[in-house]
Design a protein around this motif. Structure first.
Motif, PDB file in Angstrom:
ATOM      1  N   LEU A   3       0.835  -1.200   0.000  1.00 36.67           N
ATOM      2  CA  LEU A   3       0.000   0.000   0.000  1.00 36.67           C
ATOM      3  C   LEU A   3       0.870   1.251   0.000  1.00 36.67           C
ATOM      4  O   LEU A   3       0.586   2.223  -0.720  1.00 36.67           O
ATOM      5  N   LEU A   4       1.934   1.246   0.803  1.00 36.85           N
ATOM      6  CA  LEU A   4       2.831   2.403   0.833  1.00 36.85           C
ATOM      7  C   LEU A   4       3.452   2.665  -0.533  1.00 36.85           C
ATOM      8  O   LEU A   4       3.538   3.814  -0.979  1.00 36.85           O
ATOM      9  N   GLU A   5       3.855   1.603  -1.205  1.00 34.05           N
ATOM     10  CA  GLU A   5       4.470   1.764  -2.531  1.00 34.05           C
ATOM     11  C   GLU A   5       3.449   2.217  -3.564  1.00 34.05           C
ATOM     12  O   GLU A   5       3.780   3.006  -4.467  1.00 34.05           O
ATOM     13  N   ASP A   6       2.221   1.743  -3.456  1.00 30.72           N
ATOM     14  CA  ASP A   6       1.158   2.198  -4.363  1.00 30.72           C
ATOM     15  C   ASP A   6       0.917   3.702  -4.189  1.00 30.72           C
ATOM     16  O   ASP A   6       0.739   4.436  -5.167  1.00 30.72           O
ATOM     17  N   ILE A   7       0.888   4.134  -2.950  1.00 30.86           N
ATOM     18  CA  ILE A   7       0.672   5.560  -2.667  1.00 30.86           C
ATOM     19  C   ILE A   7       1.840   6.382  -3.194  1.00 30.86           C
ATOM     20  O   ILE A   7       1.644   7.451  -3.795  1.00 30.86           O
ATOM     21  N   GLN A   8       3.064   5.894  -2.996  1.00 31.80           N
ATOM     22  CA  GLN A   8       4.239   6.616  -3.465  1.00 31.80           C
ATOM     23  C   GLN A   8       4.237   6.738  -4.989  1.00 31.80           C
ATOM     24  O   GLN A   8       4.549   7.806  -5.528  1.00 31.80           O
ATOM     25  N   LEU A 155      -1.663  22.055  -4.892  1.00 32.00           N
ATOM     26  CA  LEU A 155      -1.872  20.655  -5.262  1.00 32.00           C
ATOM     27  C   LEU A 155      -0.552  19.888  -5.250  1.00 32.00           C
ATOM     28  O   LEU A 155      -0.499  18.729  -4.814  1.00 32.00           O
ATOM     29  N   ASN A 156       0.507  20.537  -5.721  1.00 34.63           N
ATOM     30  CA  ASN A 156       1.829  19.896  -5.688  1.00 34.63           C
ATOM     31  C   ASN A 156       2.303  19.695  -4.253  1.00 34.63           C
ATOM     32  O   ASN A 156       2.949  18.683  -3.943  1.00 34.63           O
ATOM     33  N   ALA A 157       1.986  20.657  -3.392  1.00 32.73           N
ATOM     34  CA  ALA A 157       2.393  20.549  -1.985  1.00 32.73           C
ATOM     35  C   ALA A 157       1.732  19.350  -1.319  1.00 32.73           C
ATOM     36  O   ALA A 157       2.361  18.643  -0.522  1.00 32.73           O
ATOM     37  N   VAL A 158       0.468  19.107  -1.633  1.00 28.69           N
ATOM     38  CA  VAL A 158      -0.238  17.958  -1.067  1.00 28.69           C
ATOM     39  C   VAL A 158       0.431  16.664  -1.521  1.00 28.69           C
ATOM     40  O   VAL A 158       0.694  15.762  -0.711  1.00 28.69           O
ATOM     41  N   ARG A 159       0.723  16.563  -2.813  1.00 25.88           N
ATOM     42  CA  ARG A 159       1.393  15.363  -3.329  1.00 25.88           C
ATOM     43  C   ARG A 159       2.761  15.174  -2.666  1.00 25.88           C
ATOM     44  O   ARG A 159       3.125  14.065  -2.260  1.00 25.88           O
ATOM     45  N   ASN A 160       3.533  16.250  -2.581  1.00 31.14           N
ATOM     46  CA  ASN A 160       4.879  16.158  -2.013  1.00 31.14           C
ATOM     47  C   ASN A 160       4.848  15.734  -0.547  1.00 31.14           C
ATOM     48  O   ASN A 160       5.694  14.950  -0.096  1.00 31.14           O
ATOM     49  N   ASP A 164       6.541  12.464   1.014  1.00 29.27           N
ATOM     50  CA  ASP A 164       7.529  12.550   2.102  1.00 29.27           C
ATOM     51  C   ASP A 164       7.093  11.710   3.305  1.00 29.27           C
ATOM     52  O   ASP A 164       7.916  11.007   3.917  1.00 29.27           O
ATOM     53  N   PHE A 165       5.800  11.792   3.641  1.00 32.10           N
ATOM     54  CA  PHE A 165       5.295  11.042   4.796  1.00 32.10           C
ATOM     55  C   PHE A 165       5.428   9.540   4.579  1.00 32.10           C
ATOM     56  O   PHE A 165       5.940   8.821   5.441  1.00 32.10           O
ATOM     57  N   HIS A 197       3.653  15.295  11.648  1.00 30.37           N
ATOM     58  CA  HIS A 197       3.817  16.720  11.939  1.00 30.37           C
ATOM     59  C   HIS A 197       5.070  17.292  11.270  1.00 30.37           C
ATOM     60  O   HIS A 197       5.072  18.448  10.850  1.00 30.37           O
ATOM     61  N   MET A 198       6.104  16.493  11.148  1.00 23.55           N
ATOM     62  CA  MET A 198       7.322  16.960  10.501  1.00 23.55           C
ATOM     63  C   MET A 198       7.143  17.131   9.003  1.00 23.55           C
ATOM     64  O   MET A 198       7.633  18.092   8.415  1.00 23.55           O
ATOM     65  N   THR A 199       6.451  16.205   8.363  1.00 28.85           N
ATOM     66  CA  THR A 199       6.340  16.220   6.904  1.00 28.85           C
ATOM     67  C   THR A 199       5.159  17.036   6.399  1.00 28.85           C
ATOM     68  O   THR A 199       5.238  17.637   5.325  1.00 28.85           O
ATOM     69  N   ILE A 200       4.061  17.065   7.135  1.00 31.03           N
ATOM     70  CA  ILE A 200       2.860  17.756   6.658  1.00 31.03           C
ATOM     71  C   ILE A 200       2.841  19.218   7.100  1.00 31.03           C
ATOM     72  O   ILE A 200       2.627  20.122   6.293  1.00 31.03           O
ATOM     73  N   TYR A 201       3.067  19.464   8.374  1.00 32.79           N
ATOM     74  CA  TYR A 201       2.974  20.820   8.905  1.00 32.79           C
ATOM     75  C   TYR A 201       4.327  21.449   9.223  1.00 32.79           C
ATOM     76  O   TYR A 201       4.424  22.666   9.331  1.00 32.79           O
ATOM     77  N   GLY A 202       5.345  20.647   9.428  1.00 33.31           N
ATOM     78  CA  GLY A 202       6.618  21.188   9.866  1.00 33.31           C
ATOM     79  C   GLY A 202       6.703  21.132  11.378  1.00 33.31           C
ATOM     80  O   GLY A 202       5.703  21.153  12.080  1.00 33.31           O
ATOM     81  N   SER A 203       7.903  21.098  11.899  1.00 37.20           N
ATOM     82  CA  SER A 203       8.094  20.871  13.335  1.00 37.20           C
ATOM     83  C   SER A 203       7.607  22.017  14.191  1.00 37.20           C
ATOM     84  O   SER A 203       7.385  21.848  15.388  1.00 37.20           O
ATOM     85  N   ALA A 204       7.424  23.222  13.617  1.00 38.63           N
ATOM     86  CA  ALA A 204       7.069  24.383  14.434  1.00 38.63           C
ATOM     87  C   ALA A 204       5.585  24.477  14.706  1.00 38.63           C
ATOM     88  O   ALA A 204       5.148  25.295  15.499  1.00 38.63           O
TER      89      ALA A 204
END
Length: 224
Positions: A3-8, A155-160, A164-165, A197-204
Motif C-alpha cells: 500500500l505504501l508503494e502504491d501511494i508513493q 496541489l503539488n504541496a499535497v502530493r509532495n 515525504d510522509f 507533523h514533521m512532513t505535513i505541517y513542519g516541526s514548528a
C-alpha cells in the motif's frame, strides 16, 4: 506492491487522480491508527472548516482591487487598493488569503480558469473603504486576486507531503498498512504522529488538541 508503494507511485505520477490518492491515504491512516493524518486528509478532501487553522501552503498574499465611481460619471476600474488603508487589527485577514477550498474544488477552479488570476471575496470591504482610497471616488466593489500558480503549488504541496510522509514510514516499516490487523503494532502511533507533523505541517506547528500535557520549567534563583 505494498500500500505504501502504491501511494508513493501515485504521488510521483503528476497525472494520477489526486482524489484517489487521498482516499488511498485514508485507508493507510486508518490502518496506522493516525488520527492527525485522518483529520488532514478529511480537510484536504472536503475543505477546511472555519475553526481549523490552515497549513502554511494554503496561505497566499492577495492583491486588493476595486471599482470606484465619482461625480459626473467619473470612475476608476480595476484600481489597486493600498493595504495600508486597512486597520492593523484586521489587515492580515485581507493581506493574506487562507484557502479553505477542497482539493477537488481547487482542481475544478483551475479547469475553468483561463486568465491566470483567481478572484477571492473581500466581504464588505468596499463599504468600509467608501471614499478613503481615491479623492472624490467612492468604492462600490472590491475583491482580492491571487495567481492560479498558487493553486497549482497547493496541489503539488499535497502530493509532495504525502510522498515525504509515506517514504519516512516506509523506511521504518515497509509493510506498514498492508495488514489491517498487524499495522498498529508494526510502527508505534506516536512515531507516526511525529513523522506526520514533521512532513505535513513542519516541526514548528502544533495541530489538534491534547487532553493531557506536561511542561517542565527550570527556574533558578534571580532568574526572571
Amino acid at each position: 506492491m505494498s500500500l505504501l508503494e502504491d501511494i508513493q507511485a501515485a504521488a510521483v505520477d503528476s497525472k494520477s487522480d489526486l482524489g484517489t490518492l487521498l482516499r488511498m491515504c485514508k485507508l493507510l491512516a486508518a490502518r496506522l491508527g493516525s488520527q492527525p493524518l485522518e483529520d488532514w486528509l478529511l480537510w484536504e478532501s472536503n475543505g477546511y472548516p472555519d475553526e481549523v487553522v490552515v497549513p502554511d501552503y494554503r496561505i497566499w498574499p492577495v492583491q486588493l482591487k476595486g471599482h470606484f465611481f465619482g461625480p459626473f460619471g467619473s470612475g476608476i476600474q480595476n484600481a489597486p487598493i493600498p493595504i495600508s488603508l486597512i486597520p492593523e487589527t484586521v489587515r492580515d485577514s485581507y493581506q493574506n488569503f487562507r484557502c479553505r477550498q477542497s482539493v477537488a474544488g481547487i482542481e475544478e477552479t483551475l479547469s475553468k480558469n483561463t486568465g491566470g488570476v483567481v478572484q477571492v471575496s473581500t466581504g464588505d470591504l468596499a463599504f468600509f473603504l467608501g471614499d478613503k482610497v481615491y479623492q472624490d471616488q467612492h468604492c462600490v466593489q472590491s475583491w482580492g486576486e491571487v495567481s492560479t500558480g498558487r493553486l497549482i503549488e497547493l496541489l503539488n504541496a499535497v502530493r509532495n507531503r504525502i510522498l515525504d510522509f509515506t517514504l519516512k514510514v516506509w523506511k521504518l516499516a515497509p509493510d506498514a498498512g498492508d495488514n489491517p490487523k498487524l499495522s498498529p503494532g508494526v510502527i508505534d502511533s506516536t512515531k507516526v504522529s511525529q513523522i506526520f507533523h514533521m512532513t505535513i505541517y513542519g516541526s514548528a506547528n502544533v495541530v489538534g488538541t491534547a487532553q493531557d500535557s506536561t511542561i517542565t520549567l527550570n527556574v533558578t534563583t534571580k532568574d526572571f
